[in-house]
Design an enzyme around this catalytic site. Structure first.
Site, PDB file in Angstrom:
ATOM      1  N   LEU A 126       2.564  14.150  28.044  1.00  0.00           N
ATOM      2  CA  LEU A 126       2.384  14.793  29.331  1.00  0.00           C
ATOM      3  C   LEU A 126       2.711  13.756  30.394  1.00  0.00           C
ATOM      4  O   LEU A 126       2.016  12.758  30.541  1.00  0.00           O
ATOM      5  CB  LEU A 126       0.944  15.283  29.481  1.00  0.00           C
ATOM      6  N   HIS A 230      -6.729   5.058  28.517  1.00  0.00           N
ATOM      7  CA  HIS A 230      -6.095   4.369  29.642  1.00  0.00           C
ATOM      8  C   HIS A 230      -6.412   5.135  30.924  1.00  0.00           C
ATOM      9  O   HIS A 230      -6.339   6.356  30.958  1.00  0.00           O
ATOM     10  CB  HIS A 230      -4.582   4.326  29.408  1.00  0.00           C
TER      11      HIS A 230
END
Lengths: 337, 345, 345, 337
Positions: A126, A230
């Site tokens: 994505l 992250h």
């Protein structure tokens, strides 16, 4: 407004630009023109194939800013991973070592190399242009894939997984890689990450540690990175977790980013999606935000728009109908956003 | 004169005094009367067995006596077999290769593999010499007297013997290997683990230690660096054994990483080169100068070994003084075994 | 006269003829012209390197020539290092002890542990002698000439060298160990596995072989019995190496369980006992009777080794016939290296 | 007719006789008077203890033939196993070894020593006299335990397991033991089985293989015995499987008999049990067979009888009421048999 549609060869330059923006740690989406071109070709071919059960198909979708007719994001689905070469993960398992005599009972987490996700469908990559990382665009792009899966269940496995990007700093330094992978691959994280995206993955089997790694024996910074998402991926992760994806103790072998999984049928968008006729929205009610799809395979497209469920179908604004290229009476599929 | 002899029941007090001086980490000689008495009993029993056709549970503990004072100033020992009562653990430092021809990467990764490979082997151990006697080749006499015994009675030992060497730790007893590895699995401290082991209590090792090989390249550098290395104080003992033909064959202690050295008995210099000759009693010529020789008798229960300096290489017979003969418990015409103390002395 | 010399580019046909005679399981010499040519190229390149300070990828393939016919009748080789291109696998036969003091049960269970411990070591290999030349100590000359080369050029080899010995299989090539173990993991047959390996293709071993130790006591008796045992045909070669000081240190082949024998180069009898002396050319006294001696020159590219019988032990110089000198490629006053062919000849 | 009640010290001789009949392979129920006495004592103590969460309690129930007032069977529950010493099983896991180059993809089953059932409640030792191994007696005895668990859920874990007896011949010879355990224990199956019942289980940790055992390397007879139920236990196994117990790949370390497990709430008897008042059965309808329990802890007892659910409770025959020592209006608990 935004529209998600299947990828086309003309999108290559735009994809390349996006891939460069995305940077390190998104192994499914390398900034390599040839590989991107292959990915587009694979998606086109997959959409043109009659599929009875999932095989080596892969699907790539792009997010279009319709106001400028510009590509501002992309995402994809692999019908099955691990068909040609096994798909590796670390499974975190606790090893129990107990001495009744000393009254010690240790549960020691250890990383076991496995390919438990081989043979499973995967949501990939994505990526959204910075200027468009708003809630609507992100959710639309992420969930559009799920509508596609709901529409063509025979093309995917019953279980789905997503690899979330693990912790690394802006220079691509990953404490986990530094403590573990580096010793076995003799290369830096960027290179391993890149190779893993562009080459077959035999080298992983060749180079990875074959024995379990006991977590407490790793440096603290590496331990702390295990299963951590992250920063840049937290928004897309939240969307998936809300959908019903769960962490089951699997992490990426390079950066220890978590892998999350779900049974397709249990995902909100898939469980709650409906299909019916496109209708025209009565002018009084504006309706709640929905994601709405139309079209078949190559012409499959999804947008987000206010819409109102009615007995016979879903009421859409005129503009939405145009964006989706449908007229009242056409078959569409939808879910709330 | 300095004489090596089997320990006996009168040595308990002296042994206790020695044990007090050994310090932390010398787990085979702990200052505990009951333990030491048990050790003496075992040794006395072992030296009394006149006929042994193969090694079993004998524990040959010898002492170094200063006959001028009657003091016991050192110990050395040989265990006929280890690991037959309680498992004997070591790490084997092996290699696992990971190679990808495709990428041109080739890594030979060292690994530590838990094993009991020394099970049933003879071990030389319990070497300790009082500090103020560390001169005049006493250390060599103490260590090598064991090889004279082994040369004379090879049937009492296995074909291969080994010695565990103390590994690296700092002045506070902190071992880098333990801190990086053992600590995570044991939940007790190094000293406690070491003590439990020395008391023969090793079940906890099987219970708590990881079964899987440990990748050495993942250990911190300070831990990697001590694998197969000895403590500074043990460096001379290591050198001495290596000169006798002992070799480090990649086996290390599971706690501190100290090396095990091994040799085939018949390849040990002092065993290979030693020979029997006849003792004469009289006035030796060339005594007190020239090369040093280990001289032992050929007896089990009354085993003795001393050091003699002579400028004349002994032939098929050797002349000893009455004092030397007495200390060796021999008469004229008895067999004695001799070898040069070291290959380059 | 029988002369050992480096293989050269004219030997391809002869080598091919030899390779045809080696039979199944002799995977280092397969009758395939391209493979053999590659092997010759590698050997020629290796013997041409005049200055080598440490071993890398050299492959020293030598041949035994019958100078009366000019025929090549045997081969022997040394690989400077193994396992640096493709992993080199072995099983280490270790011990795991399971003991319960409570029940008085003590089991020392042998285990096979997959490893690459020989990575980077020198290997002696490719020993083959034509059947009708298996007499007159040709076999010994062929095997031990390598040690003369190693004695002369130790910097070209590692401190330790090893040799893999063919394991037990029946007349149909069926290996009991393979049938009980390898077969379950490889889904290919022994011959195919063996061939892939000999072609340097070993990735499949890492991929298919179990990582975990294999309990030997669970294997059928016929498989257990062949661990560390050589094929009947290989028994003489094993004895020969053991007489030279090679030892079986519990490493076996992963397919057929044949033993690897190892030695430190400096401990090999022929290396340790060989010495350089000066060559005289003339009429040797005592020739043709007494002990056999290996005699080699001190050259790399023109390395030669022959066998000489003499009733007079050579001293600091040795007299050779002109023919012997010619076959050794030497002149008067050149250095030659000599050693008795065997310790008890 | 049959009644199940909690055990009492007076039952010791009867239990000893049953244990001798049961023979080898029922490790939870050794023919050792002292141990049986301990088990009775533990059951009495457990019933008298206030329990907030499961601990080291164990419960023993006996099956009484009320016509002769004779004990003809017994069964039990351990609140938690593996508290003092770990509870060992073999987990059958597939190890994947694949070589893409050779196009080989092997899935090799291997036995991994584990203590995954440590900390779980266990049903133990269903033993019934031969003359009474009829469907009613077997089902009553087996399900009576489940009613107890339903009544006192705080005393048990949410997961339950049962070890089913594995294959061995009438001399106690087990092909699996012969191929595996024998080599590590240096004793015969009977002895190991007996020791495992009467001693602490440290010796298992001391002697068992620590590395996985690859199933294909075992002799065929041993492979064939893995997960196979002993003929004599098939009847009781069927009852449990119908209840909803499942095999999840765990087997006994001695005889490779399967371990089956379930979440308590998913078991038929537990999910469908009801409680209410005891009522008197109308004379016309005889009613379907039910198991019915009454009494509290020490006086807990269960019988099987025709009964008819009614709005206010369960209609019972007079004889059943007497057997359970209840009168109309007393609180009872029931399920269909």
């Amino acid at each position: 407004m935004y529209l998600v549609r299947t990828v086309d060869f003309a999108d290559l330059p735009a994809l390349e630009r996006l891939a460069q923006q995305a940077g390190i740690g998104i192994t499914n989406f390398p900034a390599n023109r040839e590989r991107l071109n292959d990915k587009i070709a694979s998606s086109r071919r997959s959409l043109q194939t009659d599929v009875i059960q999932p095989g080596d198909e892969s699907y790539l979708f792009v997010l279009v800013d319709t106001s400028k007719d510009e590509i501002v994001g992309c995402c994809g689905i692999d019908a099955i991973v691990g068909n040609d070469a096994p798909f590796y993960s670390y499974r975190i398992d606790e090893v129990v070592h107990a001495s009744p005599q000393l009254q010690i009972h240790n549960r020691i987490p250890a990383l076991f190399l496995c390919h438990d996700y081989s043979g499973t469908s995967r949501l990939i990559a994505l990526v959204v242009d910075k200027a468009h990382q708003n809630a609507t665009a992100m959710a639309l792009l992420s969930k559009a894939r799920l509508l596609f899966i709901a529409r063509y269940p025979e093309r995917f496995t019953k279980r789905l997984f997503v690899e979330l990007r693990g912790e690394s700093d802006k220079h691509g330094y990953s404490a986990f890689w530094d403590a573990l992978g580096k010793h076995f691959f003799s290369m830096d994280f960027q290179k391993a990450d890149y190779l893993s995206a562009i080459s077959n993955k035999h080298f992983i089997a060749d180079l990875m540690p074959r024995y379990p790694i006991y977590v407490p024996t790793l440096p603290e910074a590496a331990q702390d990175a295990i299963g951590v998402i992250h920063e840049k991926s937290s928004q897309s992760a939240d969307i998936l977790l809300e959908e019903g994806f769960e962490f089951r103790g699997y992490v990426d072998i390079f950066d220890a980013g978590p892998t999350i999984e779900a049974r397709t049928e249990n995902l909100n968008t898939i469980a709650n999606q409906k299909s019916g006729k496109a209708l025209t929205l009565t002018e009084i009610s504006k309706g709640a935000m929905h994601i709405v799809s139309a079209g078949h395979l190559e012409s499959f497209r999804v947008t987000a728009a206010p819409a109102e469920p009615q007995a016979a179908g879903l009421g859409l604004e005129q503009a939405t109908q145009e964006r989706l290229a449908v007229s009242p009476g056409h078959r569409i599929q939808w879910a709330t956003l | 004169m300095m004489v090596i002899r089997p320990i006996n029941q009168n040595d308990l007090k002296s042994l206790y005094r020695l044990a007090e001086k050994t310090g932390i980490g010398f787990t085979s000689l702990v200052a505990n009367e009951a333990t030491l008495q048990k050790k003496i009993n075992g040794a006395v029993r072992s030296f009394c067995k006149e006929n042994v056709s193969s090694p079993t549970d004998e524990d040959y503990l010898m002492v170094l006596e200063d006959t001028t004072t009657g003091d016991i100033v050192g110990t050395c020992g040989i265990l006929a077999t280890v690991g037959l009562e309680e498992p004997f653990y070591s790490y084997h430092l092996g290699t696992i290769t990971h190679a990808s021809r495709e990428l041109g990467v080739h890594n030979a990764v060292p690994t530590l593999i838990l094993n009991n490979d020394f099970t049933g082997f003879s071990e030389i151990c319990t070497l300790f010499l009082e500090e103020n006697y560390r001169h005049s080749k006493n250390g060599q006499l103490l260590s090598k007297a064991r090889f004279m015994f082994m040369a004379q009675f090879p049937e009492r030992f296995t074909e291969k013997v080994f010695a565990e060497m103390r590994g690296v730790s700092d002045e506070n007893g902190v071992s880098p290997l333990w801190e990086s590895l053992g600590r995570h699995f044991f939940s007790i401290d190094f000293v406690q683990a070491d003590e439990l082991t020395s008391q023969g209590n090793k079940q906890f090792i099987a219970e708590l230690m990881p079964n899987n090989p440990v990748y050495v390249n993942l250990l911190p550098k300070e831990a990697r660096d001590v694998l197969g290395q000895v403590h500074t104080n043990t460096a001379p003992a290591r050198r001495l054994l290596e000169q006798e033909g002992f070799r480090y064959e990649n086996y290390v202690d599971i706690f501190d990483g100290g090396p095990s050295l091994e040799a085939r008995v018949q390849d040990i210099r002092a065993v290979r080169d030693s020979r029997l000759c006849l003792a004469n009693i009289g006035q030796p010529k060339g005594a007190g100068e020239g090369s040093y020789y280990l001289v032992s008798n050929a007896k089990v229960t009354d085993f003795r070994c001393i050091l003699i300096q002579s400028s004349i290489p002994p032939d098929t017979a050797m002349t000893l003084t009455q004092e030397e003969a007495d200390n060796l418990c021999i008469k004229t015409e008895d067999s004695i075994r001799i070898v040069e103390l070291s290959s380059n002395s």
